[in-house]
Design an enzyme around this catalytic site. Structure first.
Site, PDB file in Angstrom:
ATOM      1  CG  HIS A 249      -3.925  -2.510  -2.667  1.00 12.13           C
ATOM      2  ND1 HIS A 249      -3.845  -3.480  -1.684  1.00 12.13           N
ATOM      3  CD2 HIS A 249      -2.675  -2.445  -3.231  1.00 12.13           C
ATOM      4  CE1 HIS A 249      -2.619  -3.984  -1.666  1.00 12.13           C
ATOM      5  NE2 HIS A 249      -1.882  -3.369  -2.589  1.00 12.13           N
TER       6      HIS A 249
ATOM      7  CG  ASP B 198       2.613  -4.274  -8.118  1.00 11.50           C
ATOM      8  OD1 ASP B 198       2.577  -3.431  -7.197  1.00 11.50           O
ATOM      9  OD2 ASP B 198       2.679  -5.496  -7.915  1.00 11.50           O
TER      10      ASP B 198
END
Ligand code: HEM
Length: 305
Positions: free
Chosen positions: A219, A146
């Site tokens: 996403h 991330d």
């Protein structure tokens, strides 16, 4: 001239972070103003004491509480957490103040939080405190790296700091915070390919899919947006994993010179593209909080004193 922004807005990622949301006790606005005026001194002293541990802090004011502290001057774009409607709910849970403290040692993060809380004393009540940690090589608990596409170097300032467009608040930053609780058993029951399709990136080596290969529900498809001139809309994410064996997830935190970019991304995730393509990742995690804050520039704190 010294930099007029709180160091935690821009600093590189750390291995440890604490997010504390606070509500001000009725009748305590004046005392809280005094504590805010002193807070940067407390932070500076601890940074000197523990130099080398990358200690950083951001103190921010909730959008709804702002007029209580500064009724005459408001950041131009400060608005409440956006309301979005779609297949999943994004709750709005306002809080008056945010302390975002981070360093490379849990004890030092904790110590600064303790000192700041002591400054506010009985004038605040803690709404929530979420202790976060770096997981492996900066992965979310779903196992994916991330932060890869975050802005880098000096570009972080262009993305995250208010500029001349609002000269009274130059150096400030708009923050959105959401605590997500992951359903990890449901996630781990997905095949590797299904998980990778949900992000539009590979898992082990973190390689981005080509644009043509990304499902519309991925996403990174839903969150990489462009404006009318074809410029990328960016935010600076300081999200980190948190949790226990019983409840865990991601404390999502974004910093930006405008609240608009986050709002458009959240809409794109939840409301989708108008053809039924929302962010599939949201089927595996649930937002349980949602707050909008503004992190004022350093001079704002001095003027309170
Ligand atoms: C990208 C995780 C929520 C905005 C990513 C990536 C991961 C991730 C693993 C790919 C690597 C990277 O570039 O960082 C998550 C998780 C979330 C979450 C687990 C919630 C549980 C959000 C939210 C927003 C957001 C709420 C904004 C409203 C972005 C953006 C990117 C990104 C802008 C980069 C897209 C690109 O340019 O490729 N996220 N995210 N994320 N996420 Fe999230």
């Amino acid at each position: 001239m010294n930099a007029n922004y709180q160091s935690g807005v821009i600093a590189d990622a750390n291995s440890d972070a604490l997010f504390v949301t606070l509500n001000v006790v009725e009748g305590s606005n004046r005392a809280v103003k005094q504590a805010l005026a002193q807070s940067q001194g407390v932070i500076d002293a601890m940074k000197q004491q523990f130099s080398g541990q990358s200690l950083h802090a951001v103190i921010a004011i909730g959008s709804e509480y702002w007029p209580q502290i500064s009724p005459l001057k408001r950041p131009l774009l400060l608005t409440n957490f956006p309301s979005v409607e779609g297949a999943v709910e994004m709750p709005i849970t306002p809080a008056d103040l945010l302390l975002h403290i981070r360093s490379d040692r849990h004890d030092i993060t904790f110590e600064l939080a303790t000192r700041l809380i002591a400054l506010f004393g009985s004038h605040v009540a803690i709404a929530e405190e979420v202790s976060c940690f770096r997981y492996l090589d900066s992965r979310d608990l779903t196992g994916f790296v991330d932060g890869t596409e975050n802005p880098q170097g000096d570009h972080k300032k262009e993305v995250a700091l208010v500029g001349e467009e609002d000269s009274d608040f130059e150096g400030g930053s708009y923050i959105h915070l959401q605590r997500y609780v992951h359903d990890l058993p449901k996630w781990h029951a997905q095949t590797l390919k299904a998980q990778e399709d949900m992000y539009g990136r590979t898992k082990a080596d973190n390689i981005e899919y080509s644009s043509a290969d990304k499902p519309l529900t991925a996403h990174t498809k839903r969150t990489s947006l462009k404006d009318d001139q074809g410029q990328s809309l960016e935010i600076l994410r300081h999200s980190m994993p948190y949790g226990t064996l019983q409840e865990s997830g991601l404390l999502f935190a974004s910093y930006c010179r405008t609240p608009e970019n986050f709002t458009l991304m959240l809409k794109s995730m939840v409301e989708g593209d108008g053809q039924g393509h929302g962010d599939r990742l949201m089927q595996f995690t649930t937002a349980v909080t949602g707050q909008a804050f503004f992190a004022p520039p350093l001079t704002w704190f001095k003027e309170l004193g």
